[in-house]
Design an enzyme around this catalytic site. Structure first.
Site, mmCIF file in Angstrom:
data_model
loop_
_atom_site.group_PDB
_atom_site.id
_atom_site.type_symbol
_atom_site.label_atom_id
_atom_site.label_comp_id
_atom_site.label_asym_id
_atom_site.label_seq_id
_atom_site.Cartn_x
_atom_site.Cartn_y
_atom_site.Cartn_z
ATOM 1 N N ASN A 107 0.894 0.022 -11.012
ATOM 2 C CA ASN A 107 0.153 -1.012 -10.284
ATOM 3 C C ASN A 107 0.209 -0.681 -8.802
ATOM 4 O O ASN A 107 1.137 -0.009 -8.339
ATOM 5 C CB ASN A 107 0.806 -2.377 -10.519
ATOM 6 N N HIS A 109 0.250 -2.831 -5.211
ATOM 7 C CA HIS A 109 0.369 -4.181 -4.669
ATOM 8 C C HIS A 109 0.242 -4.091 -3.154
ATOM 9 O O HIS A 109 0.897 -3.242 -2.531
ATOM 10 C CB HIS A 109 1.720 -4.784 -5.065
#
Ligand code: GRF
Length: 204
Positions: A107, A109
């Protein structure tokens, strides 16, 4: 050749940066599919124009998070992914889903984790008055916006910054570090031990 499946919810600029880097740098990988939880995600058009398979699994069609994640997992696994890339995928994922992709889901972020997990990270950074902000690529674990960190980039916070100006400065760095981190993964340079990521820089 590794298979990468990218999940998006919106504009998909990180997905686009990854697709372009994979093509230009001739990664030992192919973008097998781009999947969205929203049919109106504008990034789907870019992916389709590149000849990449696209799919929509709409969370609004499922009564529970568990049912949605199970349906999404079935579609993802149809593309036999070595790596699942969350690129602005705005869903909280269930523990079984995260566990299924343990060690093979990344991911990005938009903050210097562990600072400012969750939403509105740029607003949080401005409110906190920090002088530096940035983005983090990390392996996904069950705890939201946690997990072993692969790479971070920082940018200065300027005195006249707004959420728009700060997010644009961070986003331009996201487009650098996300392709870099994914390239390391597909080149088998990343290992995770005791919650920390090691990068093998010895390979040419
Ligand atoms: C990025 O800031 C990413 O870090 C966050 O959501 C935004 C997605 O932008 N998770 P895009 O869809 O990649 O343009």
């Amino acid at each position: 050749m590794k298979n990468i499946v990218i999940l998006i919810s919106g504009r998909g600029s990180n997905m686009e940066a990854v697709v372009r880097a994979a093509q230009e740098q001739r990664w030992p990988a192919r973008i097998a599919a781009v999947i969205s939880n929203r049919a109106d995600a504008s990034g789907l058009a870019f992916a389709a124009a590149q000849g990449i398979a696209t799919a929509v699994v709409a969370n609004k069609d499922y009564a529970t998070r568990a049912e949605f994640d199970a349906a999404l997992q079935t579609v993802i696994d149809g593309f036999q992914p070595d790596l699942v890339v969350l690129a602005g995928f705005m869903r909280i994922l269930t523990a079984p889903f995260v566990e299924h992709y343990a060690g093979r889901m990344l991911n990005i972020h938009p903050s210097l984790l562990p600072l400012f997990p969750g939403l509105d990270t740029h607003g949080q950074a401005l409110a906190a008055g920090v002088s530096e902000h940035g983005a983090t690529v990390h392996f996904v674990t069950a705890e939201l916006d946690h997990g072993p960190m692969v790479l971070q980039a920082s940018v200065p916070v300027l005195s006249d910054d707004t959420v728009a100006s700060l997010s644009a400065r961070v986003l331009s760095q996201e487009h650098v570090i996300y392709p870099q981190a994914i390239r390391w993964f597909v080149e088998d340079r990343l290992t995770v031990a005791q919650g920390a990521v090691q990068v093998d820089h010895s390979k040419t």
